[in-house]
Design a protein around this motif. Structure first.
Motif, PDB file in Angstrom:
ATOM      1  N   GLU A   1     -15.488  -6.174  16.675  1.00 41.36           N
ATOM      2  CA  GLU A   1     -14.259  -5.582  17.202  1.00 41.36           C
ATOM      3  C   GLU A   1     -13.033  -6.423  16.856  1.00 41.36           C
ATOM      4  O   GLU A   1     -11.985  -5.894  16.512  1.00 41.36           O
ATOM      5  CB  GLU A   1     -14.371  -5.372  18.707  1.00 41.36           C
ATOM      6  CG  GLU A   1     -15.317  -4.239  19.051  1.00 41.36           C
ATOM      7  CD  GLU A   1     -15.339  -3.924  20.536  1.00 41.36           C
ATOM      8  OE1 GLU A   1     -14.386  -4.301  21.245  1.00 41.36           O
ATOM      9  OE2 GLU A   1     -16.312  -3.305  20.973  1.00 41.36           O
ATOM     10  N   ARG A   2     -13.179  -7.733  16.929  1.00 36.02           N
ATOM     11  CA  ARG A   2     -12.072  -8.632  16.580  1.00 36.02           C
ATOM     12  C   ARG A   2     -11.717  -8.519  15.101  1.00 36.02           C
ATOM     13  O   ARG A   2     -10.548  -8.459  14.730  1.00 36.02           O
ATOM     14  CB  ARG A   2     -12.451 -10.070  16.924  1.00 36.02           C
ATOM     15  CG  ARG A   2     -11.387 -11.084  16.572  1.00 36.02           C
ATOM     16  CD  ARG A   2     -11.797 -12.489  17.070  1.00 36.02           C
ATOM     17  NE  ARG A   2     -10.839 -13.452  16.602  1.00 36.02           N
ATOM     18  CZ  ARG A   2     -11.031 -14.268  15.580  1.00 36.02           C
ATOM     19  NH1 ARG A   2     -12.174 -14.270  14.929  1.00 36.02           N
ATOM     20  NH2 ARG A   2     -10.101 -15.116  15.209  1.00 36.02           N
ATOM     21  N   VAL A   3     -12.742  -8.484  14.259  1.00 42.04           N
ATOM     22  CA  VAL A   3     -12.508  -8.366  12.819  1.00 42.04           C
ATOM     23  C   VAL A   3     -11.836  -7.040  12.496  1.00 42.04           C
ATOM     24  O   VAL A   3     -10.841  -6.996  11.771  1.00 42.04           O
ATOM     25  CB  VAL A   3     -13.825  -8.522  12.026  1.00 42.04           C
ATOM     26  CG1 VAL A   3     -13.616  -8.178  10.554  1.00 42.04           C
ATOM     27  CG2 VAL A   3     -14.370  -9.939  12.164  1.00 42.04           C
ATOM     28  N   LEU A   4     -12.343  -5.952  13.061  1.00 40.94           N
ATOM     29  CA  LEU A   4     -11.758  -4.636  12.783  1.00 40.94           C
ATOM     30  C   LEU A   4     -10.326  -4.536  13.303  1.00 40.94           C
ATOM     31  O   LEU A   4      -9.466  -3.950  12.646  1.00 40.94           O
ATOM     32  CB  LEU A   4     -12.632  -3.538  13.374  1.00 40.94           C
ATOM     33  CG  LEU A   4     -13.996  -3.373  12.699  1.00 40.94           C
ATOM     34  CD1 LEU A   4     -14.823  -2.331  13.423  1.00 40.94           C
ATOM     35  CD2 LEU A   4     -13.864  -3.052  11.228  1.00 40.94           C
ATOM     36  N   ALA A   5     -10.060  -5.114  14.462  1.00 39.37           N
ATOM     37  CA  ALA A   5      -8.693  -5.117  14.981  1.00 39.37           C
ATOM     38  C   ALA A   5      -7.779  -5.884  14.027  1.00 39.37           C
ATOM     39  O   ALA A   5      -6.636  -5.465  13.782  1.00 39.37           O
ATOM     40  CB  ALA A   5      -8.649  -5.734  16.376  1.00 39.37           C
ATOM     41  N   GLY A   6      -8.273  -6.967  13.456  1.00 37.81           N
ATOM     42  CA  GLY A   6      -7.494  -7.730  12.490  1.00 37.81           C
ATOM     43  C   GLY A   6      -7.217  -6.966  11.216  1.00 37.81           C
ATOM     44  O   GLY A   6      -6.251  -7.237  10.520  1.00 37.81           O
ATOM     45  N   LEU A   7      -8.084  -6.001  10.917  1.00 40.71           N
ATOM     46  CA  LEU A   7      -7.899  -5.143   9.737  1.00 40.71           C
ATOM     47  C   LEU A   7      -7.176  -3.846  10.072  1.00 40.71           C
ATOM     48  O   LEU A   7      -7.015  -2.984   9.221  1.00 40.71           O
ATOM     49  CB  LEU A   7      -9.265  -4.811   9.114  1.00 40.71           C
ATOM     50  CG  LEU A   7     -10.082  -5.987   8.605  1.00 40.71           C
ATOM     51  CD1 LEU A   7     -11.440  -5.505   8.129  1.00 40.71           C
ATOM     52  CD2 LEU A   7      -9.358  -6.735   7.516  1.00 40.71           C
ATOM     53  N   ASP A   8      -6.773  -3.678  11.327  1.00 47.00           N
ATOM     54  CA  ASP A   8      -6.136  -2.441  11.809  1.00 47.00           C
ATOM     55  C   ASP A   8      -7.087  -1.246  11.751  1.00 47.00           C
ATOM     56  O   ASP A   8      -6.688  -0.139  11.381  1.00 47.00           O
ATOM     57  CB  ASP A   8      -4.871  -2.110  11.021  1.00 47.00           C
ATOM     58  CG  ASP A   8      -3.746  -3.083  11.271  1.00 47.00           C
ATOM     59  OD1 ASP A   8      -3.695  -3.638  12.390  1.00 47.00           O
ATOM     60  OD2 ASP A   8      -2.937  -3.309  10.361  1.00 47.00           O
ATOM     61  N   LEU A   9      -8.343  -1.470  12.100  1.00 45.85           N
ATOM     62  CA  LEU A   9      -9.336  -0.403  12.116  1.00 45.85           C
ATOM     63  C   LEU A   9      -9.980  -0.311  13.491  1.00 45.85           C
ATOM     64  O   LEU A   9     -10.040  -1.296  14.221  1.00 45.85           O
ATOM     65  CB  LEU A   9     -10.447  -0.677  11.100  1.00 45.85           C
ATOM     66  CG  LEU A   9     -10.091  -0.512   9.626  1.00 45.85           C
ATOM     67  CD1 LEU A   9     -11.221  -1.053   8.771  1.00 45.85           C
ATOM     68  CD2 LEU A   9      -9.832   0.940   9.312  1.00 45.85           C
ATOM     69  N   GLN A  10     -10.520   0.852  13.790  1.00 42.53           N
ATOM     70  CA  GLN A  10     -11.318   1.061  14.998  1.00 42.53           C
ATOM     71  C   GLN A  10     -12.788   1.093  14.566  1.00 42.53           C
ATOM     72  O   GLN A  10     -13.094   1.577  13.481  1.00 42.53           O
ATOM     73  CB  GLN A  10     -10.983   2.406  15.631  1.00 42.53           C
ATOM     74  CG  GLN A  10      -9.526   2.559  15.993  1.00 42.53           C
ATOM     75  CD  GLN A  10      -9.295   2.178  17.434  1.00 42.53           C
ATOM     76  OE1 GLN A  10     -10.189   2.257  18.243  1.00 42.53           O
ATOM     77  NE2 GLN A  10      -8.093   1.762  17.728  1.00 42.53           N
ATOM     78  N   PRO A  11     -13.707   0.605  15.406  1.00 46.72           N
ATOM     79  CA  PRO A  11     -15.129   0.694  15.020  1.00 46.72           C
ATOM     80  C   PRO A  11     -15.580   2.144  14.941  1.00 46.72           C
ATOM     81  O   PRO A  11     -15.114   2.992  15.699  1.00 46.72           O
ATOM     82  CB  PRO A  11     -15.859  -0.044  16.154  1.00 46.72           C
ATOM     83  CG  PRO A  11     -14.868  -0.281  17.225  1.00 46.72           C
ATOM     84  CD  PRO A  11     -13.501  -0.032  16.682  1.00 46.72           C
ATOM     85  N   LEU A  12     -16.476   2.417  14.004  1.00 47.80           N
ATOM     86  CA  LEU A  12     -17.053   3.763  13.903  1.00 47.80           C
ATOM     87  C   LEU A  12     -18.011   3.969  15.056  1.00 47.80           C
ATOM     88  O   LEU A  12     -18.718   3.058  15.453  1.00 47.80           O
ATOM     89  CB  LEU A  12     -17.796   3.941  12.576  1.00 47.80           C
ATOM     90  CG  LEU A  12     -16.930   4.012  11.332  1.00 47.80           C
ATOM     91  CD1 LEU A  12     -17.785   4.070  10.087  1.00 47.80           C
ATOM     92  CD2 LEU A  12     -15.995   5.213  11.368  1.00 47.80           C
ATOM     93  N   ALA A  13     -18.034   5.174  15.586  1.00 48.28           N
ATOM     94  CA  ALA A  13     -18.918   5.471  16.732  1.00 48.28           C
ATOM     95  C   ALA A  13     -20.353   5.598  16.293  1.00 48.28           C
ATOM     96  O   ALA A  13     -20.686   5.857  15.205  1.00 48.28           O
ATOM     97  CB  ALA A  13     -18.461   6.753  17.407  1.00 48.28           C
TER      98      ALA A  13
END
Length: 101
Positions: free
Chosen positions: A89-101
């Motif tokens: 979640e931290r990595v994706l937030a840093g990339l401006d992405l939401q995790p896939l469900a």
């Protein structure tokens, strides 16, 4: 939560992962980033792994002082994530992405 996938072909994520040699920490960081990219970017990424011991010029260019460090070069803006890359979640937030469900 439903993720917003990257726009088709217009958004390729160019990422550089800076590591220090072949260590357990570096290996974990590489494995985590490959997994996160495969699960969430679905082929719309270019992940380059840079060993700071082998490429000191690259580290100076981007002023890398800690490893592992992930740098998102494209799409702009440039962003850095330093330290533990196991928190998806931290990595994706840093990339401006939401995790896939």
């Amino acid at each position: 939560m439903t993720a917003e996938p990257p726009e088709e072909t217009s958004k390729i994520y160019k990422l550089r992962l800076f590591v220090t040699g072949s260590t357990p920490r570096s290996t974990r960081a590489i494995e985590n980033m490959r997994r996160i990219c495969e699960e969430n970017l679905k082929g719309q990424y270019d992940l380059e792994v840079v060993d700071v011991y082998q490429n000191p010029d690259a580290t100076r260019e981007l002023q890398i002082v800690a490893t592992p460090t992930l740098v998102k070069i494209l799409p702009e803006p440039l962003r850095r994530i330093i330290g533990d890359l196991s928190d998806q979640e931290r990595v994706l937030a840093g990339l401006d992405l939401q995790p896939l469900a």
